[in-house]
Motif scaffolding. Structure first.
Motif, PDB file in Angstrom:
ATOM      1  N   GLN A   8       0.838  -1.203   0.000  1.00  0.00           N
ATOM      2  CA  GLN A   8       0.000   0.000   0.000  1.00  0.00           C
ATOM      3  C   GLN A   8       0.867   1.245   0.000  1.00  0.00           C
ATOM      4  OE1 GLN A   8      -2.567  -0.740   3.347  1.00  0.00           O
ATOM      5  NE2 GLN A   8      -4.356  -0.997   2.039  1.00  0.00           N
ATOM      6  N   LEU A  12       0.950   4.078  -2.786  1.00  0.00           N
ATOM      7  CA  LEU A  12       0.703   5.475  -2.437  1.00  0.00           C
ATOM      8  C   LEU A  12       1.849   6.369  -2.899  1.00  0.00           C
ATOM      9  CD1 LEU A  12      -1.743   6.554  -0.974  1.00  0.00           C
ATOM     10  CD2 LEU A  12      -0.416   6.615   1.137  1.00  0.00           C
ATOM     11  N   LEU A  22       3.153  15.728 -12.394  1.00  0.00           N
ATOM     12  CA  LEU A  22       2.143  16.554 -13.059  1.00  0.00           C
ATOM     13  C   LEU A  22       2.202  17.999 -12.574  1.00  0.00           C
ATOM     14  CD1 LEU A  22      -1.091  14.417 -13.459  1.00  0.00           C
ATOM     15  CD2 LEU A  22       0.672  14.949 -15.098  1.00  0.00           C
ATOM     16  N   ARG A  31       5.081  13.971 -18.368  1.00  0.00           N
ATOM     17  CA  ARG A  31       3.773  14.163 -17.730  1.00  0.00           C
ATOM     18  C   ARG A  31       2.866  12.958 -17.971  1.00  0.00           C
ATOM     19  NH1 ARG A  31       2.333  19.396 -16.221  1.00  0.00           N
ATOM     20  NH2 ARG A  31       0.151  19.013 -16.631  1.00  0.00           N
ATOM     21  N   VAL A  32       2.929  12.424 -19.200  1.00  0.00           N
ATOM     22  CA  VAL A  32       2.113  11.243 -19.489  1.00  0.00           C
ATOM     23  C   VAL A  32       2.549  10.080 -18.606  1.00  0.00           C
ATOM     24  CG1 VAL A  32       1.573   9.516 -21.232  1.00  0.00           C
ATOM     25  CG2 VAL A  32       1.526  11.915 -21.826  1.00  0.00           C
ATOM     26  N   ILE A  33       3.872   9.935 -18.418  1.00  0.00           N
ATOM     27  CA  ILE A  33       4.360   8.869 -17.525  1.00  0.00           C
ATOM     28  C   ILE A  33       3.821   9.088 -16.111  1.00  0.00           C
ATOM     29  CG2 ILE A  33       6.413   7.904 -16.421  1.00  0.00           C
ATOM     30  CD1 ILE A  33       7.906   8.266 -18.965  1.00  0.00           C
ATOM     31  N   PHE A  35       1.088  10.558 -15.324  1.00  0.00           N
ATOM     32  CA  PHE A  35      -0.339  10.235 -15.355  1.00  0.00           C
ATOM     33  C   PHE A  35      -0.547   8.716 -15.282  1.00  0.00           C
ATOM     34  CE2 PHE A  35      -4.030   9.222 -18.096  1.00  0.00           C
ATOM     35  CZ  PHE A  35      -5.024   9.758 -17.305  1.00  0.00           C
ATOM     36  N   VAL A  36       0.250   7.989 -16.084  1.00  0.00           N
ATOM     37  CA  VAL A  36       0.149   6.525 -16.068  1.00  0.00           C
ATOM     38  C   VAL A  36       0.493   5.990 -14.679  1.00  0.00           C
ATOM     39  CG1 VAL A  36       1.137   4.392 -17.002  1.00  0.00           C
ATOM     40  CG2 VAL A  36       0.569   6.256 -18.527  1.00  0.00           C
ATOM     41  N   VAL A  39      -2.491   6.332 -12.450  1.00  0.00           N
ATOM     42  CA  VAL A  39      -3.521   5.334 -12.763  1.00  0.00           C
ATOM     43  C   VAL A  39      -3.136   3.961 -12.211  1.00  0.00           C
ATOM     44  CG1 VAL A  39      -4.642   4.095 -14.644  1.00  0.00           C
ATOM     45  CG2 VAL A  39      -4.302   6.549 -14.821  1.00  0.00           C
ATOM     46  N   LEU A  40      -1.885   3.546 -12.467  1.00  0.00           N
ATOM     47  CA  LEU A  40      -1.455   2.225 -12.013  1.00  0.00           C
ATOM     48  C   LEU A  40      -1.418   2.142 -10.496  1.00  0.00           C
ATOM     49  CD1 LEU A  40       1.354   1.430 -14.602  1.00  0.00           C
ATOM     50  CD2 LEU A  40      -0.984   0.613 -14.566  1.00  0.00           C
ATOM     51  N   PHE A  43      -4.914   1.804  -9.188  1.00  0.00           N
ATOM     52  CA  PHE A  43      -5.417   0.443  -9.429  1.00  0.00           C
ATOM     53  C   PHE A  43      -4.894  -0.513  -8.358  1.00  0.00           C
ATOM     54  CE2 PHE A  43      -4.366  -3.701 -11.372  1.00  0.00           C
ATOM     55  CZ  PHE A  43      -5.651  -4.177 -11.533  1.00  0.00           C
ATOM     56  N   THR A  44      -3.584  -0.419  -8.079  1.00  0.00           N
ATOM     57  CA  THR A  44      -3.003  -1.294  -7.063  1.00  0.00           C
ATOM     58  C   THR A  44      -3.631  -1.043  -5.697  1.00  0.00           C
ATOM     59  OG1 THR A  44      -0.965  -1.085  -8.317  1.00  0.00           O
ATOM     60  CG2 THR A  44      -0.807  -2.149  -6.190  1.00  0.00           C
ATOM     61  N   VAL A  46      -6.622   0.079  -5.050  1.00  0.00           N
ATOM     62  CA  VAL A  46      -7.979  -0.481  -5.007  1.00  0.00           C
ATOM     63  C   VAL A  46      -7.907  -1.986  -4.782  1.00  0.00           C
ATOM     64  CG1 VAL A  46     -10.042  -0.945  -6.366  1.00  0.00           C
ATOM     65  CG2 VAL A  46      -9.006   1.310  -6.423  1.00  0.00           C
ATOM     66  N   ALA A  47      -7.010  -2.640  -5.523  1.00  0.00           N
ATOM     67  CA  ALA A  47      -6.904  -4.096  -5.380  1.00  0.00           C
ATOM     68  C   ALA A  47      -6.438  -4.476  -3.980  1.00  0.00           C
ATOM     69  CB  ALA A  47      -5.945  -4.661  -6.420  1.00  0.00           C
ATOM     70  N   LEU A  48      -5.667  -3.603  -3.344  1.00  0.00           N
ATOM     71  CA  LEU A  48      -5.188  -3.902  -1.990  1.00  0.00           C
ATOM     72  C   LEU A  48      -6.244  -3.609  -0.940  1.00  0.00           C
ATOM     73  CD1 LEU A  48      -1.583  -2.542  -2.316  1.00  0.00           C
ATOM     74  CD2 LEU A  48      -2.173  -4.847  -1.602  1.00  0.00           C
TER      75      LEU A  48
ATOM     76  N   LEU C 319     -12.968  -6.062  -9.959  1.00  0.00           N
ATOM     77  CA  LEU C 319     -11.903  -5.200 -10.504  1.00  0.00           C
ATOM     78  C   LEU C 319     -12.028  -5.098 -12.017  1.00  0.00           C
ATOM     79  CD1 LEU C 319      -8.476  -5.911  -8.796  1.00  0.00           C
ATOM     80  CD2 LEU C 319     -10.036  -4.019  -8.470  1.00  0.00           C
ATOM     81  N   MET C 322     -14.605  -2.744 -12.877  1.00  0.00           N
ATOM     82  CA  MET C 322     -14.139  -1.373 -12.694  1.00  0.00           C
ATOM     83  C   MET C 322     -13.324  -0.928 -13.912  1.00  0.00           C
ATOM     84  SD  MET C 322     -11.691   0.070  -9.699  1.00  0.00           S
ATOM     85  CE  MET C 322     -10.157  -0.399 -10.457  1.00  0.00           C
ATOM     86  N   TYR C 511      -5.080  12.772 -22.750  1.00  0.00           N
ATOM     87  CA  TYR C 511      -4.923  11.937 -21.556  1.00  0.00           C
ATOM     88  C   TYR C 511      -5.974  10.839 -21.516  1.00  0.00           C
ATOM     89  CZ  TYR C 511      -1.307  14.887 -19.579  1.00  0.00           C
ATOM     90  OH  TYR C 511      -0.133  15.531 -19.355  1.00  0.00           O
ATOM     91  N   VAL C 518      -4.106   2.292 -21.273  1.00  0.00           N
ATOM     92  CA  VAL C 518      -3.619   1.682 -20.029  1.00  0.00           C
ATOM     93  C   VAL C 518      -4.666   0.716 -19.475  1.00  0.00           C
ATOM     94  CG1 VAL C 518      -2.969   2.156 -17.656  1.00  0.00           C
ATOM     95  CG2 VAL C 518      -2.090   3.582 -19.467  1.00  0.00           C
ATOM     96  N   GLY C 557      -4.053  -8.329  -4.201  1.00  0.00           N
ATOM     97  CA  GLY C 557      -3.274  -7.100  -4.079  1.00  0.00           C
ATOM     98  C   GLY C 557      -1.862  -7.276  -4.594  1.00  0.00           C
ATOM     99  N   ALA C 560      -1.988  -7.554  -8.234  1.00  0.00           N
ATOM    100  CA  ALA C 560      -2.242  -6.264  -8.884  1.00  0.00           C
ATOM    101  C   ALA C 560      -0.968  -5.437  -8.973  1.00  0.00           C
ATOM    102  CB  ALA C 560      -3.318  -5.500  -8.119  1.00  0.00           C
ATOM    103  N   SER C 564       0.509  -4.087 -12.430  1.00  0.00           N
ATOM    104  CA  SER C 564       0.838  -2.687 -12.698  1.00  0.00           C
ATOM    105  C   SER C 564       2.265  -2.578 -13.224  1.00  0.00           C
ATOM    106  CB  SER C 564       0.701  -1.858 -11.427  1.00  0.00           C
ATOM    107  OG  SER C 564      -0.603  -1.934 -10.948  1.00  0.00           O
TER     108      SER C 564
END
Lengths: 207, 238, 618
Positions: A8, A12, A22, A31-33, A35-36, A39-40, A43-44, A46-48, C319, C322, C511, C518, C557, C560, C564
């Motif tokens: 976690q 974070l 950003l 900046r795109v990196i 942003f990615v 997102v990643l 996602f992690t 949420v899964a945790l 997931l 989502m 974006y 992604v 987790g 995931a 990623s």
């Protein structure tokens, strides 16, 4: 710190790095990196956030003759073999199913004698009915059934007898295989055909 | 700050619906926090999508926030800005601390109600013929062994049910036995709560291991009686 | 095998006093000698080696990363030719040169992308042979005839690719172009079989069939035709189109964000539009293929089906919901941004329909993401009376999920039609009637889908699966197949009231394109984990048991985090491939010299290209 907490914190900090990129960096690819990364990281996280559960493999079971006391015990072992090592369930089903590639074995223990079952398993090409419900003269037909007592499946005689016990139980029949028939470890196995014939009678020929 | 206030109002409405309206519908119950959070997140993202669809609406929504955070000459708001800039990281830190700190509350759990059965139970089918006699007999066995918990009406509300958490399954609910094959029920009845795999949390279920008391044939009959009595039919491939 | 790591640890401990350099050196040497270690550790001739491990990292994690990257790259390499070929055919049919350039631009990537994929395939093979000898022996024994077929396919595919790419400019007109199009078809044809052959190995692992005695060919053939082979083939084929489309969109998005002049902006805006369009086109069909695959799995083995849908992996599907939800929202968002930004003055007109569609999508998503077993504290669980909610629990089962998935597809399709019709005025006399009919079809389809979904709770499962769910799918497909030609007919006579303006999209459009790509990649990594862990502790389901220390399936987790990581690696690899492939164009583009070369069909890269064809409304 548990592993989940560690992951976690990593997630974070990845999100944090993304936000910092950003906020402070102008180059659009970076900046795109960023942003990615956000997102990643999200996602992690949420899964945790759902309760974590690993799936552990069950203990591997061995056929132990000492634990077999009654024919029902044999049927229980036979049930496990039928659905795993014996690979029977890869083709056969018990009860009708769209996915069945081979005859449905529902009620087979009542329709066929145990000697016939034993022979079907060990010499699949020997005596084939086009339709196994068929009565009368057997017909020649190449079976897709493999030899169960040879490689790659290679069940022992004890295991085959257990599967037969299971099939009889599933057909609502009295189990005609007895515990005394099983080969004790160390003892030379009896010839299959002979052993099968010398079994106690009570072969059910229902219907 | 019109759109921002709209967003807040929208979230409050969604919260009120989740917290006070849905639980008071007859037959309902309070929603767990995780679900409420999910619905609020959906509301917020929907709002953000709609607010940023055109240049004008994006400006109406984001402009004031941006001016508040980075603009010059905002007068008395300057102090509020510093307050927000200091409070926000503290809030994140507090959240993180709360999530990782040791607490005496039991962790949230996610018990899988219908875990996958062991391989040897997946392909079985009942050796007992489906005759009215057998079904009737099965209902009799059900009344004797199952109904104290699962209820005489197959609704999971037997006289002993209230003592258990998780409560006994409600068979008249279309999301329970109607989704499963007969062989699945055979496994659950035969092996009971302790036979569950780890994701089913075998330590929680109070279901007895009926294999020690009932012969297989009785179990198959009980299953037939259960489906018939609850007016459900098992999942089949025919 | 546990002792392998021991001496490294000792070395590390003893060297910790000597400062960082020595430590680094030792680490480097240790790392370099790892492969040797893994081979050397099992010198005992007693029993054949079944597994080898790598300390600290773990052999499974390495295989996981490499296999996933190989699969993603393969998806990319198979998706791009489909995408490029479609664009080339469009250019050939309509005579719009910019589609041809777009196709060429992407074909240029293929040679390097193809090499990278093969590289990862090779690494994967070596690692599998090293780490999992038992399994590889077993598979080789069954499949070696198809190994050879695979190699031959590779040779043919490579030759075709070279002809296709290097012959692009030479085969531009007349019969030569037709031959080139045919080459493109061949390329995709072979590529499809390159996917299909290894699919049979992977699907055999999850749904093996019993192999009787017979010749090697017969055995391999029987094993190839396993129950999930074709469902996986179709699912992956469509998914590759989606991946190709969205990656193209993401590339366009990034280039759009960093574009410095209006020509570039125009070109990449248009390219993003085409990529998103093709991605959505595949996405609409993908859930149907996925449903078919899941159904086959359920039928093949109930245990595997329940593990996936209701058991240990059920949260994975939340997931997935989502991610798919974000993908649908992102694609629609891009459509809507396109309407408000590219067609000036249309915002007021379309604001209300867009709001309605957004709300419909969110409601569907809310239902889709509501799990059957909820995460709840003890107190909450007691109040609900168990871990599913008495009222919202009905959203947790297949009937509800199928219904909302179909509705989301319908809404996205509407969004697409709306975008298509925006800025045009129908002139045909029957336009009013046609529009009314289309509205009626859409409304009745939505109602039919909902009715079937609700009714599905009250019928036996098999009737729902065999008749209701399939009818829902057929209704939605029917809507698409009637409305698309109707709209095309309607617009043939329409006059354009507002021209589409390219290059006006805001940065967030770029974006959102990146986000969609992604999401697709994450979805593929997620489902890779699902496919692999649905086999639980088996290498070959029910036949070859995994007896290694890695027989367990990791929690979601942890998985995931690895997903990623894989996604990030893949994005970087693709960015690298794009960078390498376009390096030459950057050198050419700035001087404006490329404009002169363009008529000969030279580099389509850089903004110069779109200056030649004025953007036309579609």
């Amino acid at each position: 710190m548990s592993e989940v907490v560690k992951l976690q914190l990593i997630g974070l900090s990845v999100v944090g790095i993304g936000i910092l990129i950003l906020l402070f960096i102008r180059a659009s690819f970076v900046r795109v990196i960023g942003f990615v990364a956000i997102v990643l990281g999200l996602f992690t996280l949420v899964a945790l956030s759902v309760p974590q559960m690993a799936s552990l493999p069950p203990v591997e079971e061995k056929f132990d003759i000492a634990t077999v006391k009654t024919p029902t015990d044999m049927a229980t072992i036979g049930q496990k073999i039928f659905f795993s090592k014996g690979q029977c369930a890869l083709c056969h089903t018990i009860g009708p199913s769209e996915s069945a590639r081979c005859p449905d074995l529902k009620g087979i223990g009542a329709k066929l004698s145990r000697e016939f079952l034993f022979e079907s398993l060990t010499q699949p090409q020997a005596y084939i009915y086009l339709d196994y419900r068929h009565e009368g003269v057997a017909k020649e037909y190449p079976a897709r059934m493999p030899y169960i007592n040879k490689n790659p499946i290679g069940l022992s005689r004890n295991e085959i007898l257990s599967v037969i016990a299971f099939l009889q139980q599933m057909s609502g029949e009295p189990i005609s295989v007895t515990v005394t028939e099983l080969d004790a470890p160390g003892q030379a196995p009896a010839a299959p055909a002979k052993a099968a014939q010398s079994g106690p009678v009570a072969v059910a020929q229902a219907h | 700050m019109g759109p921002l206030i709209k967003l807040i109002i929208l979230n409050v409405i969604a919260y009120v619906i989740c917290k006070f309206v849905v639980p008071n519908v007859p037959g309902s119950a309070p929603l767990p926090a995780s679900l409420v959070f999910l619905y609020l997140m959906l509301t917020t993202s929907g709002f953000l999508i709609f607010a940023t669809l055109s240049a004008e609406s994006k400006e109406a929504f984001w402009g004031p926030i941006q001016r508040f955070l980075t603009g010059e000459n905002i007068g008395g708001l300057q102090a509020v800005r510093y307050g927000v800039l200091i409070l926000f990281p503290l809030l994140v830190g507090w959240q993180t601390y709360n999530n990782t700190a040791v607490s005496d509350a039991p962790p949230s759990e996610n018990r899988t109600i219908h875990p996958a059965p062991p391989g040897e139970y997946t392909g079985l089918s009942s050796p007992v013929a489906k005759t009215p006699d057998n079904i009737q007999q099965g209902k009799g066995f059900y009344a004797a062994f199952c109904s104290p918990c699962h209820g005489g009406n197959f609704d999971g509300k037997g006289p002993a049910a209230r003592g258990f958490n998780p409560p006994p399954a409600n068979f008249s609910d279309p999301t329970t036995i109607a989704m499963l094959q007969e062989s699945y029920l055979f496994w659950r009845i035969k092996k009971g709560g302790v036979g569950l795999p780890i994701e089913g949390m075998p330590w929680k279920s109070a279901m007895p291991r009926w294999e020690v008391e009932l012969p297989d044939e009785w179990i198959w009959k009980i299953i037939m009686g259960e489906y018939d009595g609850a007016h459900q039919s098992p999942r089949t491939w025919e | 095998m546990q002792h392998q790591g021991g001496w490294i640890q000792k070395l590390l401990r003893s060297s910790s006093g000597h400062g960082g350099t020595l430590l680094g050196l030792v680490m480097a040497v240790g790392l370099l000698s790892l492969p040797a270690l893994a081979f050397g550790a099992d010198a005992t001739p007693a029993a054949p080696v079944e597994y080898r491990d790598v300390p600290y990292v773990g052999s499974r994690n390495i295989i996981w990363v490499v296999a996933q990257l190989h699969l993603l790259l393969a998806g990319f390499v198979l998706g791009v030719p489909i995408f490029a070929w479609l664009c080339e055919v469009v250019a050939w049919k309509t005579g719009e040169k910019r589609y041809d350039k777009l196709a060429k631009e992407f074909t240029k990537l293929l040679t390097s992308a193809y090499a990278t994929t093969a590289l990862f395939g090779g690494i994967l093979l070596f690692l599998l042979i090293s780490f999992y000898p038992k399994l590889m022996n077993y598979l080789t024994d069954i499949f070696f005839p198809s190994f050879i077929v695979y190699c031959i396919l590779f040779l043919v595919e490579t030759a075709t690719l070279y002809l296709y790419w290097y012959g692009w400019d030479a085969m531009q007109d007349g019969g030569k172009k037709t031959f080139h199009i045919f080459l493109g078809f061949l390329l995709n044809f072979f590529a499809f079989f390159i996917m299909v052959v290894p699919n049979s190995w992977a699907t055999f692992q999850s749904s093996p069939v019993v192999l009787a005695e017979g010749s090697d060919m017969a055995r391999a053939w029987a094993a190839t035709w396993n129950p999930t082979w074709w469902p996986v083939n179709i699912h992956r084929l469509i998914a590759n189109v989606v991946l190709g489309g969205y990656i193209c969109g993401a590339y366009a998005g990034i280039r759009y964000l960093s574009a410095t002049n209006t020509e570039e902006r125009d070109h990449y805006d248009w390219m993003g539009y085409v990529g998103n369009f093709i991605g959505v086109f595949g996405l609409l069909a993908l859930p149907f293929a996925g449903y078919w695959l899941m159904r086959e799995i359920y039928q093949y083995n109930q245990q595997m089906g329940i593990t996936l849908m209701g058991g240990f992996l059920s949260w994975l599907f939340i997931l997935q919901a989502m991610l798919i939800g974000v993908l649908f929202l992102g694609s629609n968002y891009y459509f809507w941004l396109g309407i408000t930004y590219r067609i000036p003055g249309s915002e007021i007109k379309y604001r209300k329909p867009m709001l309605a569609m957004l709300i419909a999508l969110l409601l569907c998503l809310g239902v889709w993401m509501t799990p059957h077993s909820l995460v709840a504290s003890m107190e909450e669980a007691r109040k609900m009376g168990g871990s599913h909610h008495p009222l919202l629990g009905v959203f947790g089962v297949m009937s509800a999920k199928m219904t909302v998935a179909n509705l989301m597809i319908l809404v996205t399709f509407m969004s697409f039609i709306m975008y298509w019709r925006a800025g045009k005025q129908e002139t045909a006399g029957w336009a009013k009637v046609a529009k009314a009919i289309m509205g009626a079809i859409l409304a009745s389809a939505a109602i039919a889908v909902i009715i079937l979904g609700v009714w599905g709770y009250f019928v036996p499962a098999i009737i729902r699966i065999n008749y209701f769910s399939t009818s829902q799918v057929l209704v939605v497909l029917g809507v698409m197949l009637t409305i698309t030609p109707l709209t095309a007919l309607l617009l043939r006579s329409a006059k354009t009231t507002t021209e589409m303006v390219w290059g006006k999209m805001p940065p967030r459009a770029g974006y959102s394109l990146v986000l969609n790509a992604v999401m697709v990649v994450l979805l593929m990594t997620l489902m890779g984990y699902a496919r692999s862990s649905s086999r639980v502790h088996w290498h070959v389901y029910g036949v070859v048991r995994d007896t290694s220390p890695y027989a367990f399936s990791p929690a979601l987790g942890y998985a995931a985090a690895l997903m990623s990581l894989n996604t990030f690696f893949f994005c970087m690899l693709v960015a690298f491939i794009f960078w390498v492939a376009t390096m030459g164009d950057k050198a050419k583009a700035p001087g404006g010299a490329s404009k002169v070369e363009l008529p000969q069909g030279m580099p389509a890269m850089a903004g110069a290209s779109s200056a030649l064809d004025e953007p036309k409304a579609h």
